[in-house]
Design an enzyme around this catalytic site. Structure first.
Site, PDB file in Angstrom:
ATOM      1  N   GLU A 107       0.540  40.889 -34.962  1.00 35.30           N
ATOM      2  CA  GLU A 107       1.164  40.615 -33.676  1.00 35.30           C
ATOM      3  C   GLU A 107       0.998  39.153 -33.271  1.00 35.30           C
ATOM      4  O   GLU A 107       0.024  38.495 -33.639  1.00 35.30           O
ATOM      5  CB  GLU A 107       0.540  41.523 -32.599  1.00 35.30           C
ATOM      6  N   CYS A 120       0.199  32.734 -28.979  1.00 34.06           N
ATOM      7  CA  CYS A 120      -1.080  33.183 -29.509  1.00 34.06           C
ATOM      8  C   CYS A 120      -0.794  33.807 -30.870  1.00 34.06           C
ATOM      9  O   CYS A 120      -0.055  34.796 -30.953  1.00 34.06           O
ATOM     10  CB  CYS A 120      -1.663  34.203 -28.527  1.00 34.06           C
ATOM     11  N   CYS A 127      -9.506  42.122 -38.972  1.00 33.83           N
ATOM     12  CA  CYS A 127     -10.575  41.129 -38.853  1.00 33.83           C
ATOM     13  C   CYS A 127     -11.857  41.743 -39.379  1.00 33.83           C
ATOM     14  O   CYS A 127     -12.097  42.937 -39.185  1.00 33.83           O
ATOM     15  CB  CYS A 127     -10.762  40.729 -37.386  1.00 33.83           C
ATOM     16  N   CYS A 131     -16.661  42.644 -33.992  1.00 34.15           N
ATOM     17  CA  CYS A 131     -17.166  42.558 -32.618  1.00 34.15           C
ATOM     18  C   CYS A 131     -16.806  43.878 -31.917  1.00 34.15           C
ATOM     19  O   CYS A 131     -15.640  44.288 -31.926  1.00 34.15           O
ATOM     20  CB  CYS A 131     -16.554  41.368 -31.889  1.00 34.15           C
ATOM     21  N   CYS A 134     -13.759  44.297 -29.331  1.00 33.72           N
ATOM     22  CA  CYS A 134     -12.440  43.777 -29.694  1.00 33.72           C
ATOM     23  C   CYS A 134     -11.665  44.816 -30.507  1.00 33.72           C
ATOM     24  O   CYS A 134     -12.186  45.356 -31.484  1.00 33.72           O
ATOM     25  CB  CYS A 134     -12.609  42.492 -30.515  1.00 33.72           C
ATOM     26  N   CYS A 361      -6.081  39.453 -24.586  1.00 38.56           N
ATOM     27  CA  CYS A 361      -7.162  39.093 -25.503  1.00 38.56           C
ATOM     28  C   CYS A 361      -7.882  40.315 -26.025  1.00 38.56           C
ATOM     29  O   CYS A 361      -8.339  41.147 -25.255  1.00 38.56           O
ATOM     30  CB  CYS A 361      -8.221  38.263 -24.783  1.00 38.56           C
TER      31      CYS A 361
HETATM   32  N1  SAH Z   1     -11.883  35.589 -34.106  1.00 36.62           N
HETATM   33  C1  SAH Z   1     -11.635  34.576 -33.106  1.00 36.62           C
HETATM   34  C2  SAH Z   1     -10.325  34.785 -32.377  1.00 36.62           C
HETATM   35  C3  SAH Z   1     -10.299  36.134 -31.719  1.00 36.62           C
HETATM   36  S1  SAH Z   1      -9.552  36.512 -30.225  1.00 36.62           S
HETATM   37  C4  SAH Z   1     -12.759  34.556 -32.097  1.00 36.62           C
HETATM   38  O1  SAH Z   1     -13.531  35.504 -32.068  1.00 36.62           O
HETATM   39  O2  SAH Z   1     -12.903  33.576 -31.393  1.00 36.62           O
HETATM   40  C5  SAH Z   1      -9.854  35.340 -29.020  1.00 36.62           C
HETATM   41  C6  SAH Z   1     -10.885  35.693 -27.955  1.00 36.62           C
HETATM   42  O3  SAH Z   1     -10.697  36.982 -27.343  1.00 36.62           O
HETATM   43  C7  SAH Z   1     -12.295  35.693 -28.506  1.00 36.62           C
HETATM   44  O4  SAH Z   1     -13.117  34.948 -27.646  1.00 36.62           O
HETATM   45  C8  SAH Z   1     -12.660  37.154 -28.440  1.00 36.62           C
HETATM   46  O5  SAH Z   1     -14.044  37.354 -28.407  1.00 36.62           O
HETATM   47  C9  SAH Z   1     -11.957  37.589 -27.180  1.00 36.62           C
HETATM   48  N2  SAH Z   1     -11.846  39.032 -27.045  1.00 36.62           N
HETATM   49  C10 SAH Z   1     -11.825  39.954 -28.026  1.00 36.62           C
HETATM   50  N3  SAH Z   1     -11.712  41.187 -27.524  1.00 36.62           N
HETATM   51  C11 SAH Z   1     -11.659  41.065 -26.191  1.00 36.62           C
HETATM   52  C12 SAH Z   1     -11.527  41.992 -25.123  1.00 36.62           C
HETATM   53  N4  SAH Z   1     -11.427  43.293 -25.360  1.00 36.62           N
HETATM   54  N5  SAH Z   1     -11.491  41.498 -23.870  1.00 36.62           N
HETATM   55  C13 SAH Z   1     -11.584  40.175 -23.644  1.00 36.62           C
HETATM   56  N6  SAH Z   1     -11.695  39.246 -24.611  1.00 36.62           N
HETATM   57  C14 SAH Z   1     -11.744  39.687 -25.876  1.00 36.62           C
END
Ligand code: SAH
Length: 368
Positions: A107, A120, A127, A131, A134, A361
C-alpha cells in the site's frame, strides 16, 4: 528474552524484472544500446518517465511506434498495478492498494495539505521488525521491494496529484518512507530509490531531498552508512520510549541496538548532514505516556542531540485489530507534549490522516 528478527539480508525470491527506474542514466543508455537502439532513445524514455511521469510507451509520441513494445518489455514492465483506491478526509487522503508482478500486495498513501502533498511509500512487503503495536509487523516479512517498485509508487502518486486526485492539481513535494517495511533493512534499493526520486529530471523525479524522510526502527550500522551517502534526507527514528526496558518490547530490535547507540547514530547523522532528526513516538495509553517518560525523553534528547538537532513527532496510537492497546487520552497527550517542550525540545503531534480507511501510521497491512 526477545529474539532478533533477522531480516537484514535480502531474500531475492520473487524480485521483479529490471525496470528503467532501477537504472542510473548511464545504465539506461547501456540497456537501450543492448537492444540495438541508439542511446538517445534512453534519454527520450527518461524525459517521458521522470519528467512527464508517463510509463506507457503507447503515450510516448516521440518514440517510433515500432520500438515502443520492445521498450515496454525490456524497460517498462508494469510493476505496481493499483488494485483499489480509497479516499477519506474530504478527498485529501487517498490510499492505493497495489499488486506486484508476483501478486504480492502493498500500500501507498497520498496526502494533500494546504502547503504540500506527501506520499507515504512502502519499502518492503510486510516487515520483519515485529513491533507489537504495528499492523504490518504482525505478518512478518514477505519480500523486499525493488528500487523501481519504490520509485513507481512515487511516480504514480506524483502523476495522480498533478492530475487532480487531491482536488486541485498539486505538485508532489514530499516522500516519507513510513509505509510498510523497514527501509534500512532494504538498504541498497532504498538508497538507490532516494537518488532516483531526488535527482533532477530527466535523471530522476526532481523532488527536493529536504522533502524526503526515511524512517527507521534504529538499525545503527545502516544509519551510519546512510550518513555517508551525501543525501540530505531527513532521518526519522522510531524511538517510542527513552528507556531500554520498555523499548526491548515495543521495538524488538532494541535488544540488538540500545537507545543510547541509536541516539549516537542519530547524532552522527545530524552532524554529517546538518539535518534535524525526527524522533517518532507513538503514544500508547498507560504504556509509554507517563509524565516521567516525557521528562526523561526531553532530557535525553537535549543532552544527546542538542535542541537544535532534534524534533519529536508524537503519533497518537492508531489501534490495530486484535490489539488491546489504545491512544492516550487528550489531557495525557497534552501534558506529554508540554513536558518534552519544557526540556527545550521541539515537539508536535502528527495528524491522524486516513484512520477510517486503515491508511494511518501502522495500519497498513495488505493481504497477499
Ligand atoms: N519501519 C519504519 C517505518 C514504519 S512506519 C519505522 O519503524 O520507523 C512509520 C511510523 O509509524 C513508525 O514510527 C512506526 O513505529 C509508527 N507506527 C507503527 N504502528 C503504529 C500505530 N499502530 N500507531 C501509530 N504509529 C505507528
Amino acid at each position: 528474552m526477545t529474539t532478533l528478527p533477522l531480516v537484514f539480508e535480502a531474500p531475492r525470491r520473487g524480485m521483479p524484472p529490471s525496470h528503467l527506474a532501477d537504472l542510473s542514466r548511464a545504465q539506461r543508455r547501456e540497456a537501450v544500446a543492448a537492444l540495438g537502439l541508439p542511446a538517445f532513445r534512453a534519454d527520450q524514455l527518461s524525459r517521458q518517465y521522470f519528467g512527464r511521469l508517463r510509463a506507457d510507451p503507447a503515450e510516448m509520441s516521440d518514440l517510433p511506434a515500432g520500438v515502443r513494445e520492445q521498450l515496454r518489455e525490456a524497460l517498462l514492465p508494469p510493476l505496481v498495478t493499483p488494485v483499489t483506491e480509497q479516499t477519506c478526509d474530504g478527498g485529501r487522503t487517498r490510499k492505493t492498494l497495489w499488486s506486484g508482478h508476483d501478486g504480492v500486495r502493498a500500500e501507498s498513501v497520498l496526502m494533500g495539505y494546504p502547503d504540500r502533498a506527501t506520499v507515504c511509500v512502502s519499502s518492503q512487503v510486510g516487515c520483519g521488525m515485529a513491533c507489537p503495536f504495528c499492523a504490518t509487523g504482525q505478518g512478518g516479512l514477505r519480500r523486499n521491494l525493488s528500487c523501481a517498485e519504490i520509485v513507481e509508487q512515487v511516480r504514480q502518486a506524483a502523476a495522480a496529484a498533478r492530475d487532480g486526485a487531491l482536488g486541485e492539481p498539486t505538485r508532489l513535494s514530499n516522500v516519507v518512507f513510513m509505509g510498510m517495511g523497514e527501509p534500512l533493512a532494504n538498504y541498497r534499493r532504498v538508497v538507490d530509490a532516494v537518488r532516483r526520486i531526488t535527482e533532477p529530471a530527466p535523471d530522476g523525479l526532481g523532488i527536493s531531498a529536504r522533502g524526503v524522510t526515511v524512517s527507521t526502527v534504529g538499525l545503527v550500522p545502516a544509519i551510519n552508512k546512510l550518513a555517508g551517502e551525501g543525501l540530505a534526507v531527513t532521518l526519522a527514528v522510531s524511538l517510542h520510549t527513552p528507556d531500554d526496558e520498555l523499548r526491548d518490547t515495543l521495538v524488538p530490535v532494541n535488544s540488538r541496538w540500545k537507545v543510547s547507540e541509536v541516539l549516537s547514530a542519530a547524532r552522527r547523522y545530524a552532524d554529517a548532514t546538518g539535518r534535524r532528526v525526527s524522533i517518532e513516538y507513538a503514544l500508547i495509553r498507560d504504556v509509554n505516556d507517563q509524565p516521567w517518560r516525557a521528562e526523561k525523553l526531553g532530557k535525553l534528547l537535549r543532552e544527546r542531540l542538542t535542541t537544535r538537532l532534534v524534533h519529536v513527532n508524537l503519533i497518537p496510537l492508531n489501534p490495530t485489530p486484535g490489539s488491546e492497546w489504545d491512544a492516550s487520552p487528550l489531557p495525557v497527550q497534552e501534558e506529554f507534549v508540554d513536558r518534552v517542550r519544557a526540556a527545550g525540545v521541539a515537539c508536535t503531534v502528527r495528524d491522524t490522516r486516513g484512520r477510517e480507511i486503515a491508511a494511518a501510521c501502522g495500519q497498513l497491512a495488505a493481504d497477499s
